[in-house]
Design a protein around this motif. Sequence first.
Motif, mmCIF file in Angstrom:
data_model
loop_
_atom_site.group_PDB
_atom_site.id
_atom_site.type_symbol
_atom_site.label_atom_id
_atom_site.label_comp_id
_atom_site.label_asym_id
_atom_site.label_seq_id
_atom_site.Cartn_x
_atom_site.Cartn_y
_atom_site.Cartn_z
ATOM 1 N N ALA A 156 -8.698 2.075 -5.696
ATOM 2 C CA ALA A 156 -8.589 0.939 -4.644
ATOM 3 C C ALA A 156 -8.400 1.572 -3.355
ATOM 4 O O ALA A 156 -8.717 1.173 -2.296
ATOM 5 N N LEU A 157 -7.512 2.599 -3.461
ATOM 6 C CA LEU A 157 -6.962 3.352 -2.230
ATOM 7 C C LEU A 157 -8.320 3.951 -1.659
ATOM 8 O O LEU A 157 -8.595 4.113 -0.348
ATOM 9 N N ASP A 158 -9.110 4.587 -2.522
ATOM 10 C CA ASP A 158 -10.499 5.284 -1.817
ATOM 11 C C ASP A 158 -11.341 4.194 -1.260
ATOM 12 O O ASP A 158 -11.773 4.424 -0.406
ATOM 13 N N GLU A 159 -11.338 2.926 -2.019
ATOM 14 C CA GLU A 159 -12.128 1.848 -1.197
ATOM 15 C C GLU A 159 -11.579 1.664 0.137
ATOM 16 O O GLU A 159 -12.305 1.425 1.165
ATOM 17 N N LEU A 181 -2.967 4.501 -12.556
ATOM 18 C CA LEU A 181 -3.596 5.495 -11.493
ATOM 19 C C LEU A 181 -5.054 5.394 -11.382
ATOM 20 O O LEU A 181 -5.548 5.512 -10.213
ATOM 21 N N THR A 182 -5.872 4.961 -12.372
ATOM 22 C CA THR A 182 -7.267 5.065 -12.359
ATOM 23 C C THR A 182 -7.684 3.877 -11.237
ATOM 24 O O THR A 182 -8.643 4.101 -10.354
ATOM 25 N N ARG A 183 -7.022 2.729 -11.473
ATOM 26 C CA ARG A 183 -7.390 1.519 -10.553
ATOM 27 C C ARG A 183 -6.784 1.799 -9.205
ATOM 28 O O ARG A 183 -7.398 1.463 -8.026
ATOM 29 N N VAL A 184 -5.534 2.359 -9.104
ATOM 30 C CA VAL A 184 -5.078 2.532 -7.779
ATOM 31 C C VAL A 184 -5.931 3.554 -6.923
ATOM 32 O O VAL A 184 -6.079 3.473 -5.950
ATOM 33 N N GLU A 185 -6.508 4.869 -7.644
ATOM 34 C CA GLU A 185 -7.056 5.662 -6.869
ATOM 35 C C GLU A 185 -8.302 5.057 -6.274
ATOM 36 O O GLU A 185 -8.951 5.235 -5.246
ATOM 37 N N ARG A 219 0.483 4.440 -2.367
ATOM 38 C CA ARG A 219 0.416 5.916 -2.200
ATOM 39 C C ARG A 219 1.441 6.731 -2.656
ATOM 40 O O ARG A 219 1.047 7.831 -2.975
ATOM 41 N N TYR A 220 2.587 6.241 -2.560
ATOM 42 C CA TYR A 220 3.506 6.951 -3.352
ATOM 43 C C TYR A 220 3.483 7.282 -4.745
ATOM 44 O O TYR A 220 3.343 8.408 -5.412
ATOM 45 N N PHE A 221 3.055 6.307 -5.343
ATOM 46 C CA PHE A 221 2.581 6.315 -6.900
ATOM 47 C C PHE A 221 1.572 7.364 -7.021
ATOM 48 O O PHE A 221 1.648 8.260 -8.074
ATOM 49 N N ARG A 222 0.625 7.303 -6.444
ATOM 50 C CA ARG A 222 -0.549 8.231 -6.538
ATOM 51 C C ARG A 222 -0.242 9.657 -6.272
ATOM 52 O O ARG A 222 -0.526 10.518 -7.270
ATOM 53 N N LEU A 259 0.782 -1.315 -0.081
ATOM 54 C CA LEU A 259 -0.065 0.090 -0.029
ATOM 55 C C LEU A 259 0.731 1.156 0.166
ATOM 56 O O LEU A 259 0.515 2.262 -0.553
ATOM 57 N N LEU A 260 1.989 1.107 0.489
ATOM 58 C CA LEU A 260 2.910 2.408 0.723
ATOM 59 C C LEU A 260 3.258 2.886 -0.728
ATOM 60 O O LEU A 260 3.316 3.879 -1.072
#
Length: 305
Positions: free
Chosen positions: A71-74, A65-69, A7-10, A3-4
């Motif tokens: 996932a992290l939002d969820e 990024l679309t999928r990472v955002e 979050r860095y990538f986002r 996850l870290l």
Amino acid sequence: MDLLSLRYFREVARREHISRAAEELRVAQPSVSRTIARLEAELGVRLFDRQGRAIRLNRHGAAFLTRVERALDELDDARREMADAAGLDDGSLAVAAETLLPLTELLAAFRAAHPGVTLRCLQSTPEVMRAQLRARDVDFCFASQPLSGPGLGAVRLLREEVLLAVPAGHPLAARERVTVAEIADEPFITTRQGNWQRALLERLFTAIGRRPVISCEGDEPGATHFLIAAGLGIGLIPALARPELPHVPLAWLHLDTPDCVRTLDLVRREDSYLSTAARRFRAMAVAHFAAREHPARPGQETGAG
């Protein structure tokens, strides 16, 4: 892939700048650079195009990024939902508005009622508020202009007339009503472009084929009435502000046009989890502005029976 790293990538993807992302994350720049390099190696594709020290998100990075955002939002929503389920009467709440002055009573009342909630307030333009909602940096935005976008929903808090304020000794001070054409050559005190007062002023003048004469512009609407009273120009002020300025030497006039109004909406992302703190804040905001728009008259009954 942890996850870290995501979050860095986002953060890097949003800013397209390693140093600024590191500052926001409060970590060393080399740590961010190494994390992005490891992530790209694990995925087997480049996420950024690099030219010297500049980086740009490429098509692979945009898709990731679309999928990472998502996932992290969820995950963030899940964390808040579990905290609510555990009965924790705390949490955090972030709100943004073009000006925070009209919100002081509401914010003070909410803090007094819910002292365990961490409250953060930001002054933002509509464009910035859209970005803040998209990035989930804020829970609510108080918008005096249309704030539309995918997944955004709004609750109408207020609709009020906007009056023309002039100095007490102004030639128009004895009038009750004027047309926009009659004030076309008057110097106006207003906010910078992007704020609702400026947008309304320009819309009114566009309707008569003119441009307003701007004598003073700034970022804080709360200073407008002081500058008008000092004789530097005239300006548009919401009607609800009039009772709060009884000792300021101003005269108030109605503009003879049907659309000289201000609306105030409470906007949020409807696809995000609405925490207990957020639900309570929304209820308080609706009640607060309903009371301001329709104040009880002296002797009026406010309860049943």
